[in-house]
Scaffold this motif. Structure first.
Motif, PDB file in Angstrom:
ATOM      1  N   MET A   1       0.841  -1.197   0.000  1.00 40.95           N
ATOM      2  CA  MET A   1       0.000   0.000   0.000  1.00 40.95           C
ATOM      3  C   MET A   1       0.871   1.240   0.000  1.00 40.95           C
ATOM      4  SD  MET A   1      -3.311  -1.042   0.627  1.00 40.95           S
ATOM      5  CE  MET A   1      -4.327  -0.359   1.909  1.00 40.95           C
TER       6      MET A   1
ATOM      7  N   THR B   1      -0.086   5.563  -4.071  1.00 42.54           N
ATOM      8  CA  THR B   1      -1.503   5.893  -4.240  1.00 42.54           C
ATOM      9  C   THR B   1      -2.202   4.857  -5.096  1.00 42.54           C
ATOM     10  OG1 THR B   1      -0.946   8.220  -4.104  1.00 42.54           O
ATOM     11  CG2 THR B   1      -3.080   7.684  -5.044  1.00 42.54           C
TER      12      THR B   1
ATOM     13  N   ARG C   1      -2.990   1.710  -3.253  1.00 45.26           N
ATOM     14  CA  ARG C   1      -4.098   1.872  -2.323  1.00 45.26           C
ATOM     15  C   ARG C   1      -5.432   1.897  -3.061  1.00 45.26           C
ATOM     16  NH1 ARG C   1      -0.364   5.186   0.045  1.00 45.26           N
ATOM     17  NH2 ARG C   1      -1.310   7.111  -0.696  1.00 45.26           N
ATOM     18  N   ILE C   2      -5.446   2.526  -4.243  1.00 48.11           N
ATOM     19  CA  ILE C   2      -6.674   2.506  -5.044  1.00 48.11           C
ATOM     20  C   ILE C   2      -7.048   1.068  -5.397  1.00 48.11           C
ATOM     21  CG2 ILE C   2      -7.695   3.159  -7.264  1.00 48.11           C
ATOM     22  CD1 ILE C   2      -6.111   5.690  -7.212  1.00 48.11           C
TER      23      ILE C   2
ATOM     24  N   GLN D   1      -6.184  -1.802  -3.852  1.00 43.53           N
ATOM     25  CA  GLN D   1      -6.616  -2.552  -2.672  1.00 43.53           C
ATOM     26  C   GLN D   1      -8.025  -2.152  -2.264  1.00 43.53           C
ATOM     27  OE1 GLN D   1      -5.342  -4.655  -0.245  1.00 43.53           O
ATOM     28  NE2 GLN D   1      -3.534  -5.213  -1.438  1.00 43.53           N
ATOM     29  N   TYR D   2      -8.255  -0.851  -2.237  1.00 38.36           N
ATOM     30  CA  TYR D   2      -9.540  -0.344  -1.792  1.00 38.36           C
ATOM     31  C   TYR D   2     -10.661  -0.806  -2.723  1.00 38.36           C
ATOM     32  CZ  TYR D   2     -13.001   2.950  -0.111  1.00 38.36           C
ATOM     33  OH  TYR D   2     -14.126   3.505   0.399  1.00 38.36           O
TER      34      TYR D   2
ATOM     35  N   PHE E   1     -11.509  -4.458  -2.366  1.00 35.32           N
ATOM     36  CA  PHE E   1     -12.345  -4.791  -1.213  1.00 35.32           C
ATOM     37  C   PHE E   1     -13.767  -4.287  -1.382  1.00 35.32           C
ATOM     38  CE2 PHE E   1     -12.554  -6.912   2.612  1.00 35.32           C
ATOM     39  CZ  PHE E   1     -13.310  -6.199   3.516  1.00 35.32           C
ATOM     40  N   VAL E   2     -13.947  -3.189  -2.103  1.00 35.33           N
ATOM     41  CA  VAL E   2     -15.308  -2.709  -2.368  1.00 35.33           C
ATOM     42  C   VAL E   2     -16.099  -3.756  -3.134  1.00 35.33           C
ATOM     43  CG1 VAL E   2     -16.646  -1.035  -3.702  1.00 35.33           C
ATOM     44  CG2 VAL E   2     -14.789  -0.249  -2.286  1.00 35.33           C
TER      45      VAL E   2
ATOM     46  N   VAL F   1     -17.104  -6.564  -0.748  1.00 34.27           N
ATOM     47  CA  VAL F   1     -18.213  -6.163   0.124  1.00 34.27           C
ATOM     48  C   VAL F   1     -19.518  -6.152  -0.658  1.00 34.27           C
ATOM     49  CG1 VAL F   1     -19.173  -4.186   1.345  1.00 34.27           C
ATOM     50  CG2 VAL F   1     -16.852  -4.894   1.792  1.00 34.27           C
ATOM     51  N   THR F   2     -19.470  -5.663  -1.891  1.00 36.39           N
ATOM     52  CA  THR F   2     -20.683  -5.631  -2.709  1.00 36.39           C
ATOM     53  C   THR F   2     -21.204  -7.041  -2.958  1.00 36.39           C
ATOM     54  OG1 THR F   2     -19.785  -3.703  -3.806  1.00 36.39           O
ATOM     55  CG2 THR F   2     -21.659  -4.737  -4.843  1.00 36.39           C
TER      56      THR F   2
ATOM     57  N   LEU G   1     -22.859  -8.269   0.204  1.00 37.31           N
ATOM     58  CA  LEU G   1     -24.114  -7.546   0.384  1.00 37.31           C
ATOM     59  C   LEU G   1     -25.190  -8.113  -0.534  1.00 37.31           C
ATOM     60  CD1 LEU G   1     -25.289  -5.111   1.898  1.00 37.31           C
ATOM     61  CD2 LEU G   1     -24.663  -3.712  -0.060  1.00 37.31           C
TER      62      LEU G   1
END
Lengths: 180, 86
Positions: free
Chosen positions: A1, A4, A7-8, A10-11, A14-15, A18-19, A22
């Motif tokens: 990480m 930048t 990190r984009i 990885q983030y 994970f989104v 999560v989706t 959900l």
């Protein structure tokens, strides 16, 4: 990480995870809600008249002249229990099943798309069916048939489910009305 | 490249900061998922689930992706230079 861009990556990765979780949770919860917490929809239908004629069942190209049946019916149905938070729309149809060789026949006579819970209270009287019934053999021969209301619940997330009401309307195809 | 460009495009942060960024993504987004689900099931409106999720995801993006100062609290301690012995 460190950077930048990492990190984009990885983030956003994970989104999507999560989706996915959900989506699974939403579909499972709506299936549970539909099966255990809702009442059975009340349906009442009544076949007012059925008319068997000889001719082309549809306006269009290449329909041969054969027997076809037009129906008029009343339908009262309360389909509001079928609307969960995950229901996008309800495809409701009235189907007539009658015997045949080698398989039984099932024909949709009328259908409707219901998008809101408010529109799910159907109260139709003396409406003509959208579609006529015509058999592959071209003749009905006075066979017995059953009319039932069925629906396909289409969710926002999850599997499609089909079900039908328990009310059945039995009738027999009448003989051909003589040509005028 | 100017310092601002380096800061934004490369965005280096120290190792403790990276661990923090990783934890923040995991917990923040997990809570976002749970809250979005609860909002939807309590109000009975699935569009609210979508909106809360988008809200949380954009807020989390700003918190995690940009090289904020709190990710740079523990800079790496380099050893002093040693003179080569002949």
């Amino acid at each position: 990480m460190f950077s930048t861009f990492q990190r984009i990556q990885q983030y956003c990765g994970f989104v999507t995870t999560v989706t996915l979780f959900l989506a699974v949770a939403i579909s499972v919860s709506s299936i549970i809600q539909e099966h255990y917490f809702t009442d059975i929809p009340r349906i009442s239908m009544n076949l007012q008249s059925i008319d068997v004629r000889f001719g082309k069942p549809h306006i269009g190209y290449n329909y041969k002249r054969q027997e076809y049946a037009l129906m008029k019916f009343d339908l009262e149905a309360d389909l509001t229990p079928l609307f969960t938070w995950n229901t996008k729309q309800l495809f409701v149809y009235l189907a007539a099943t009658y015997p045949g060789k080698p398989y039984a026949n099932k024909v949709v006579v009328w259908d409707a798309i219901i998008r809101n819970k408010e529109d799910a209270l159907l109260s139709l009287s003396d409406i003509t069916a959208d579609y006529s019934i015509y058999d592959v053999t071209g003749k009905f021969n006075g066979r017995n048939a059953t009319l039932s209301l069925e629906w396909n619940a289409q969710p926002y997330v999850g599997l499609l489910t089909w079900n039908k009401g328990s009310e059945r309307e039995r009738f027999a195809f009448p003989q051909l009305t003589p040509a005028r | 490249m100017s310092d601002l460009q380096t800061l934004l495009l490369e965005g280096p942060i120290d190792f403790v900061g990276q661990k923090l960024a990783d934890s923040v993504t995991f917990y923040f987004l997990s809570i976002a998922g749970v809250v979005a689900f609860l909002v939807g099931i309590i109000t009975g409106d699935i569009s609210l689930t979508g909106y809360t999720l988008v809200l949380f995801v954009s807020a989390g993006f700003v918190i995690v992706v940009f090289p904020w100062p709190f990710y740079k609290r523990h800079p790496l301690k380099w050893l002093p230079p040693t003179i080569a012995q002949n």
